[in-house]
Design a protein around this motif. Sequence first.
Motif, PDB file in Angstrom:
ATOM      1  N   PHE A 180      25.640  22.606  38.141  1.00  0.00           N
ATOM      2  CA  PHE A 180      24.402  23.396  38.174  1.00  0.00           C
ATOM      3  C   PHE A 180      23.848  23.451  39.596  1.00  0.00           C
ATOM      4  O   PHE A 180      23.401  24.497  40.085  1.00  0.00           O
ATOM      5  CB  PHE A 180      23.343  22.781  37.250  1.00  0.00           C
ATOM      6  N   ASP A 181      23.875  22.283  40.225  1.00  0.00           N
ATOM      7  CA  ASP A 181      23.355  22.189  41.594  1.00  0.00           C
ATOM      8  C   ASP A 181      24.132  23.128  42.522  1.00  0.00           C
ATOM      9  O   ASP A 181      23.541  23.825  43.364  1.00  0.00           O
ATOM     10  CB  ASP A 181      23.476  20.734  42.071  1.00  0.00           C
ATOM     11  N   ALA A 182      25.444  23.171  42.303  1.00  0.00           N
ATOM     12  CA  ALA A 182      26.273  24.053  43.129  1.00  0.00           C
ATOM     13  C   ALA A 182      25.887  25.514  42.904  1.00  0.00           C
ATOM     14  O   ALA A 182      25.757  26.295  43.848  1.00  0.00           O
ATOM     15  CB  ALA A 182      27.747  23.837  42.801  1.00  0.00           C
ATOM     16  N   PHE A 183      25.667  25.872  41.643  1.00  0.00           N
ATOM     17  CA  PHE A 183      25.242  27.249  41.336  1.00  0.00           C
ATOM     18  C   PHE A 183      23.935  27.584  42.041  1.00  0.00           C
ATOM     19  O   PHE A 183      23.768  28.652  42.633  1.00  0.00           O
ATOM     20  CB  PHE A 183      25.073  27.446  39.820  1.00  0.00           C
ATOM     21  N   ARG A 184      22.998  26.656  41.973  1.00  0.00           N
ATOM     22  CA  ARG A 184      21.692  26.918  42.609  1.00  0.00           C
ATOM     23  C   ARG A 184      21.849  27.074  44.111  1.00  0.00           C
ATOM     24  O   ARG A 184      21.206  27.927  44.730  1.00  0.00           O
ATOM     25  CB  ARG A 184      20.707  25.782  42.303  1.00  0.00           C
TER      26      ARG A 184
END
Lengths: 568, 457
Positions: free
Chosen positions: B215-219
Amino acid sequence: MAEIVIKNGFVIDPARKINGDVMDIAIRDDKIVEKVGSGAKEIDARGKVVMTGGVDIHAHVAGPKVNVGRLMRPEDKLFKSPNAQAPYRVESGFSIPSTFKTGYDYARMGYAFVMEAAMPPLHSPHVHEEIHDTPIIDQGALPVFANNWFVLEYLKNREIENTAAYTAWLLMATKGYGVKLVNPGGTAAWAWGLNCLTLNDPVPYFDITPAEIISGLIETNEYLGLPHSIHIHQNSLGTPGNYEITLDSFRLAEGVKANNRFSRDSVMHSTHVQFHSYGGDSWRNFESKAKEVMDYINGQKNITVDLGCVTLDETTTMTADGPFEHHLNQLNHLKWANTDVELETAAGVVPYVYDKDIKVCGIQWAIGLELGLYAKDPMRTFITTDHPNAGPFIRYPRIIKWLMSKKAREETLESMKYTDKVIDATDIHSLDTERTLYEIAQMTRAGPAKALGLSHIFGSLAPGMEANVVVYDLNFNDMPDDPEQIERAFLRSSNFIKSGDIVVKDGDIVSHGNKRTFWVNAKVKENPQVIRDIHEKFLKEYTVGLGNYTVWDCLAPNPYVIDIDVEA
Amino acid sequence: MPKWITQVGCPYCGSSCDDLEVLVSDDGRKVLETRNACVIGNEIFHHASSPNRPTRPRMRQEDGTVKEITYDEAIDYTAKALLKAKKPLIYGFGSTNCEGMSAVGRVAEKAGAVLDNCASICHGPSFLAIFDNGYPSCTLGEVKNRADVVLFWGCNPMHAHPRHTSRYSIFPRGFFTTKGNMQRTIICVDPRETDTAKLADIHLMIDQGHDYELFDAFRTVLRGHDIPDVVAGIKKEQILEAAGKMKNGRFVMIFYGMGCCHTDGRNHNVDIAISTTRDLNSHTKASIMAMRGHYNIAGPGQVWSWQFGFPYCVDLSRGTHAHMNPGETSSIDLAMRDEVDCFVNVGTDAGAHFPIEAVRHLKKHPFITVDPNICMASEISDLHIPVRVVGVEEPGVVYRMDNVPIQFKKVIDGPDGVPSDEELFDKVYERMCELTETEPIWILNRGHAHGSSTAEQ
């Protein structure tokens, strides 16, 4: 046959132009009567004010977005819930109280009727489940129409009869009371992440403008002759400089005549005008345009408004204006809930802190009160907080205090961090008007009852009216010097009789009374096209079956149905 | 003549389908056939007519056998057990209607009980995240009519919600999605190649327990920053591709399940999932939804929020106000600390779902199960009280996974003498009032009559 007589109080009943006369009010069963027998139960109101039960024209008290607010804000309960009053149900929450607390608090303040201001039709069983669980007070709910696909499609082709047939069907299916508009077109645009900020922004795909939606629904409403006028939350809420759009929307009502058998004169109720009376072009030069807005209202007899006063509390904003809540969230970065509802509407919820030490909040506070003070016709200007958006409804007594006492206003103004800036951007400091109890009764009782088309049962103490009688501990001839006492008296009534049942005594609940759900059943000529359209949309686009959509009778077990025969 | 009943709600999964058709026997007592239901839904309707179903309360005897008793005796036992206990726990509600939940609320208040529902061991972490971060969501019809990018994160609807993909999320043709699945990009995040993953255009086979990082990577990507070559076992190119699809979608929908909220990170995973949704709304339109398990497990979250202000872990034992503090007032934690001295399991199977240690503690005290069927909990209970099956023999309001209320009808009559959850708990409440010599508090003049809808026009 139960008889009660409230003796020797200072009666304030603007509907009959009675202002502080010492009179007895007699009750038989659930109605006010001329006189009762000697065996009637006596309530001594000597030295106290007697009014009819309050009527709240606009509050968010039941339904999905209210409940999302409750669910996502445990902190609204922490140290803010009073202890239960044995043997009654527990009470939870401050800005978004539980259904039990909602009913009890309104009753303690002497309110008899509350209109839930926005019901998403798909969620109407939920709204009615909550109304079912809200004790004592009578309630109705306004389904939202202005972003509904049926309405957008019919009005795009100027099909008023079809809009009316659909409106009548939806009121029946949802047990709704009237026609609510929230950010016309803008909420429909929000389904794609967009908005309609002016009256002429076309709604994506539907190719209709907010102005056309508003005019079309006014026409529909008067075609049906509903008890209430359209009830509108205008476009561009809460934006600096929006007062011009507000005035433009008002102008759409010019020349339209009310058509109904409920002695309603208005064709547009504009709600929480505080949020729509903003000047400036940014929060930096944000200022009040309350005078401009109220000047127009004063001269335009077919519009009613409610104030939506900011109460300077930490609260929970919630509205079917989905894009606005997203915008607000971009400002304060607190938690954000959103629910887009298929084919019908949307809603957003964001907590908000109206801090008296923030300049903008101070100005907002002033604007709400200025509107209440500039109003020339208290019968068309009602006290609300757009509960819980500008503050919780339990602050109505505080607003009454501010409206009735310049001293109280000055105290609050003085306590702010940016007093001078608030004074510069508003007229609040120079306004010396102090509202009287008579005007307060107009703004909280007679006026809203008339605007809702309910003046035949609510809003007055005349014989034949619903037996809603409240006694406040205020001496009409010797009003207290300390404005706090005004707030205290209105917050906890000495006695409240709701539909003939004594429900409050010395500020405490003593009975669950007998609540009712009000809804409007408008009978129109059978309209095969609309029936076909309804079936088709449920078949193709909805995810709930048409057979499971109409609210069951058992969810509103105590209905008060207003029948209208449009063909007649 | 047997009769087909249409637009019937299905009391199985959180999809709460309401388009079933059920053929009932002449006498209205037996389900003969169903249409449109998935295999599990079909089974539930037939199960109601099973001859092995208990129809009287069964009380455990000292020798371990069970004996049938009357409903009045069962009500009396339950009322007394609840009144005697200092901290009773009433738990469950995955499979009953809101009317029942409401009736239990009244009982719990009277008993000073803790009220909790299956979310406590299921989507509880989602509630924790919602408390912190909100819940930008929508109804399932919005997904059907608009969504062109649909993400399934740690959930497998092909098995858990069998008709979800055909009714709402992948296949249906909606107003703006006239080409159905041809028009939708499906992204699946799952460490396994599930049957849902097999349907996906992009399957991100994430390292188990590394959801937060992905998720962090997506953000990070959505905000225009660079990411490492591999995150959570997924190659950068794949992440960029998926992020690009989301950013360029017209309506992005994120569905997530236990694989997201019960893997390492728990509520933090949901929290960042919500933040990702918020971020996406700066680019396009995006919504998120928890794949709630049962047809009305969203119900107690709604009913108790409006009655008490909290969706679960509602502690009413103080008698004066409701209090919620998951970890302190949550079922498993209470049981593991041996704080519960009476347990009522309603419309679920705590015997199968709770850790054995928790069940051992609960078993030291009165253990009551209220459920139409035999389950592990009923078989270890001191008292099992059968009730009517909601959606089959009892109508009522239920909340679908998107919190849309649906009015479920009944299709057949229940077994003679068997009450609904609501009737049972109202009687328990009345008995508690008798025993304590207090007046019952009803909000309305009441009756149980419901299930009829105003004729549709």
